[in-house]
Motif scaffolding. Sequence first.
Motif, mmCIF file in Angstrom:
data_model
loop_
_atom_site.group_PDB
_atom_site.id
_atom_site.type_symbol
_atom_site.label_atom_id
_atom_site.label_comp_id
_atom_site.label_asym_id
_atom_site.label_seq_id
_atom_site.Cartn_x
_atom_site.Cartn_y
_atom_site.Cartn_z
ATOM 1 N N ARG A 125 -6.541 1.676 100.727
ATOM 2 C CA ARG A 125 -7.282 1.201 101.897
ATOM 3 C C ARG A 125 -6.458 0.222 102.696
ATOM 4 O O ARG A 125 -5.706 -0.577 102.150
ATOM 5 N N ASP A 144 -22.771 5.418 102.259
ATOM 6 C CA ASP A 144 -21.305 5.431 102.153
ATOM 7 C C ASP A 144 -20.785 4.342 101.225
ATOM 8 O O ASP A 144 -19.827 4.550 100.480
ATOM 9 N N LEU A 145 -21.382 3.150 101.287
ATOM 10 C CA LEU A 145 -20.880 2.001 100.534
ATOM 11 C C LEU A 145 -21.631 1.759 99.227
ATOM 12 O O LEU A 145 -21.322 0.812 98.500
ATOM 13 N N THR A 151 -15.088 -4.062 106.352
ATOM 14 C CA THR A 151 -15.685 -2.723 106.379
ATOM 15 C C THR A 151 -17.033 -2.761 107.080
ATOM 16 O O THR A 151 -17.338 -1.903 107.918
ATOM 17 N N GLY A 210 -14.789 -6.390 102.145
ATOM 18 C CA GLY A 210 -16.089 -5.750 102.344
ATOM 19 C C GLY A 210 -16.693 -6.116 103.692
ATOM 20 O O GLY A 210 -17.318 -5.286 104.350
ATOM 21 N N TYR A 243 -6.954 -2.774 105.730
ATOM 22 C CA TYR A 243 -7.899 -3.621 106.433
ATOM 23 C C TYR A 243 -7.151 -4.340 107.536
ATOM 24 O O TYR A 243 -6.070 -4.867 107.311
ATOM 25 N N HIS A 254 -19.146 -8.897 98.262
ATOM 26 C CA HIS A 254 -18.226 -7.812 98.610
ATOM 27 C C HIS A 254 -16.854 -8.298 99.087
ATOM 28 O O HIS A 254 -15.993 -7.464 99.395
ATOM 29 N N THR A 257 -16.714 -2.856 110.769
ATOM 30 C CA THR A 257 -16.412 -1.533 111.316
ATOM 31 C C THR A 257 -17.697 -0.720 111.489
ATOM 32 O O THR A 257 -17.903 -0.077 112.518
ATOM 33 N N TYR A 258 -18.566 -0.768 110.484
ATOM 34 C CA TYR A 258 -19.856 -0.089 110.586
ATOM 35 C C TYR A 258 -20.721 -0.714 111.675
ATOM 36 O O TYR A 258 -21.449 -0.024 112.378
#
Length: 197
Positions: free
Chosen positions: A97, A153-154, A132, A129, A99, A125, A135-136
């Motif tokens: 991944r 998804d998570l 992420t 986290g 970031y 997280h 981003t969502y």
Amino acid sequence: MSRTSNRVDGDIVRDFLSVADLLEEPQLAQLYAYLTRENETTVQDVMDDLELAQGTAYSYVNRLVDAGVVDVTDDEQPRRYAAREIDLTVTTAGGDRNYTITPALIDAVGRRETNADIDTYIDRHGVAGLATALTYGLARERGEETHRLMAEDLDISPLAAEMILQALRPVVHEHYNIEAAEAGLGGLDVGDAGGGA
């Protein structure tokens, strides 16, 4: 502060450590986010707008200057300061991944002190986290994602997804240009949050 491959390794490591300090100390992250929003400002403005004591404000500003994430733009009194743009991509130890550390992520971390939902999410997280979730959050505000898809998804509860998306909404709107689609899915998800927890 975008980083490219022509930088020497020592510079990249120094820059990473400077950014890591921002992610570890919400007060510094909050100040960096403020300086990003204001473009150019004085320590007096920092004291007034962030309600910091004079010694604290000077100490934090000087730490950010020393870290290389804030520049002195005018050496005349009162000095003016501006944040340097940060866009640093970090790869996880497993290499699976990437970031990207941006002003929006630093702003979100800075809100940890005043937003219990962001604080709890980082505790559970980590900052990766939160990156992420941000981003969502951007995708959700653009009408491309829902809290339920994020939760699936998570592998988190729909309620946890909705809570962090709502907490990150002001950050998303402050740092990104959101199209008119925000009124679509974003409005529907709020009433849905309690039903799937």
